[in-house]
Design an enzyme around this catalytic site. Structure first.
Site, PDB file in Angstrom:
ATOM      1  N   ASP A 261       0.827  -1.220   0.000  1.00 33.55           N
ATOM      2  CA  ASP A 261       0.000   0.000   0.000  1.00 33.55           C
ATOM      3  C   ASP A 261       0.858   1.265   0.000  1.00 33.55           C
ATOM      4  O   ASP A 261       0.548   2.242  -0.676  1.00 33.55           O
ATOM      5  CB  ASP A 261      -0.935  -0.015   1.205  1.00 33.55           C
ATOM      6  CG  ASP A 261      -1.778  -1.273   1.244  1.00 33.55           C
ATOM      7  OD1 ASP A 261      -2.728  -1.381   0.457  1.00 33.55           O
ATOM      8  OD2 ASP A 261      -1.466  -2.166   2.055  1.00 33.55           O
TER       9      ASP A 261
ATOM     10  N   HIS B 251      -2.429  -4.561   3.050  1.00 33.44           N
ATOM     11  CA  HIS B 251      -1.902  -5.883   2.719  1.00 33.44           C
ATOM     12  C   HIS B 251      -0.757  -6.114   3.699  1.00 33.44           C
ATOM     13  O   HIS B 251       0.411  -5.909   3.405  1.00 33.44           O
ATOM     14  CB  HIS B 251      -1.399  -5.927   1.281  1.00 33.44           C
ATOM     15  CG  HIS B 251      -0.704  -7.222   0.931  1.00 33.44           C
ATOM     16  ND1 HIS B 251      -1.299  -8.452   1.093  1.00 33.44           N
ATOM     17  CD2 HIS B 251       0.543  -7.472   0.454  1.00 33.44           C
ATOM     18  CE1 HIS B 251      -0.455  -9.406   0.728  1.00 33.44           C
ATOM     19  NE2 HIS B 251       0.682  -8.828   0.335  1.00 33.44           N
TER      20      HIS B 251
END
Length: 313
Positions: A123, A175
Site C-alpha cells: 500500500d 496488505h
C-alpha cells in the site's frame, strides 16, 4: 495488449507465467537490470508458449524496450525474508521504486497506461508510485488484499466443506498485519454467514473467527518459512487483475488505490469495480463497529509507514 514486467526475480517470473496463461496478452516484455536474467527468463517462457497461447515474449534491460506497454507491472525490489515484516522493506524498496518510476514514465503513454504494483510494503508503494507518476489514482493499482481475500475464501471453504467459488468474502485495509476481515459482508451461496451456519448446523464462534483472521494474517509468513518466498499466489492474483482490465470485466476486486486529500491520503484495499480504465469506482461495505474501527486503524498504520519513507537525495 502489451504488458511490461519490471523485475524478473521469483515473483516477477511467476507473474509472467500466470499473465501469459490468461490468453489476453499478445506481447510481453520482461525487464530486469540483469540482462542475462531477463534474456534467460524470456527464452524459457517463450519455449513454454509453444504449449499454450502464442505470445511474443522479449527481454529488456533498457527501458526503451517497454515502449508501447498498456500495463506495466512493478515486481522489482527486495523480497520479504523469514522473520521480516513487509514494512521492514520500506526504505529499501522505496528507493528501488524511486529509481524505476521516472524511467518507466519516460517510455509509456501517460494518458492511457495502467501501473500494477506488487512490491511490498504494497500500500505504501502504491502511494509512492502514484505520487511519482502523477497518474490518476484509478490507474495506479496495487494487488492489495486480493491474495489475502483468496486465502480467507479458501479457509472458509474448507471450514464448511464447500467450493471457494461459493464463498463471497473480503479482507480490507492493509496488505499486511493490520488487515481486516469484513465478517459482516461474508456470504456463502448467497446466504449471510450466520444464516448459512444455522442451515448447515456448523457454528462459527467468535474464537474461531479470530483464529481464521490470524491464519489469514500469518499465511504469508508460514509460506516464507517453508519455501523462502511467496510467488504462485501473487502471480495468480496479478493475472486475474490483468484479465479483469484487459477484458473490461467491471468485476469487483479488493485492490489498493490512493484516496483522500493531504495527510489523510492513503492507499488501502477496498472493494473496487475494475475494468479497462482501472479501478473506476470504490465501494464502502457494511461493517461491524469493531471491524470499522480496525479498518481506520489499518489506514493509520499505512499512512504512518508512508510518512516514514526516507529517500536519500
Amino acid at each position: 495488449m502489451k504488458i511490461a514486467i519490471i523485475g524478473i526475480g521469483s515473483v516477477g517470473s511467476a507473474v509472467a507465467t500466470a499473465v501469459r496463461n490468461t490468453g489476453y496478452v499478445h506481447e510481453m516484455v520482461l525487464f530486469d537490470r540483469d540482462a542475462i536474467r531477463a534474456t534467460a527468463a524470456a527464452a524459457d517462457l517463450g519455449h513454454a508458449a509453444t504449449f499454450g497461447f502464442d505470445v511474443k515474449i522479449s527481454a529488456a534491460s533498457n527501458y526503451k524496450g517497454i515502449r508501447g506497454a498498456d500495463i506495466v507491472i512493478i515486481a522489482a525490489g527486495a523480497n520479504q525474508k523469514p522473520g521480516e515484516t513487509r514494512t521492514d522493506l520500506l526504505n529499501k524498496n522505496a528507493a528501488v521504486l524511486a529509481d524505476i518510476i521516472p524511467n518507466v514514465m519516460a517510455n509509456v503513454d501517460a494518458k492511457t497506461v495502467k501501473i500494477i504494483v506488487v512490491t511490498n510494503p504494497l500500500d505504501v508503494m502504491v502511494m509512492l508510485t502514484q505520487k511519482l507518476t502523477k497518474l490518476p489514482s484509478e490507474r495506479v493499482i496495487g494487488t492489495g488484499t486480493m491474495l489475502d481475500t483468496a486465502r480467507l475464501r479458501t479457509i472458509l471453504a474448507h471450514q464448511f466443506g464447500v467450493s471457494s467459488q461459493s464463498v463471497n468474502a473480503c479482507v480490507l485495509g492493509e496488505h499486511g498485519d493490520s488487515s481486516v476481515v469484513d465478517w459482516a459482508g461474508v456470504t456463502i451461496g448467497g446466504l449471510a454467514l450466520d444464516d448459512f451456519c444455522k442451515q448447515v448446523k456448523i457454528p462459527l464462534s467468535v474464537t474461531t473467527r479470530k483464529t481464521i483472521s490470524h491464519r489469514v494474517h500469518s499465511a504469508a509468513y508460514e509460506i516464507i518459512r517453508g519455501r523462502g518466498a511467496t510467488w504462485d499466489g501473487i502471480g495468480a492474483a496479478v493475472a486475474d487483475l490483468v484479465r479483469c482490465i484487459a477484458n473490461d470485466e467491471h468485476r469487483i476486486l479488493t485492490v489498493s488505490c490512493t484516496t483522500g486529500i493531504g495527510p489523510r491520503k492513503v492507499a488501502m484495499s477496498m472493494p473496487r469495480i475494475v475494468g479497462f480504465n482501472g479501478a473506476v469506482i470504490s465501494l464502502t461495505p457494511k461493517m461491524t463497529s469493531d471491524d470499522g474501527t480496525a479498518l481506520k486503524n489499518s489506514a493509520k498504520v499505512i499512512r504512518k509507514n508512508y510518512d516514514a519513507i526516507n529517500l536519500k537525495k
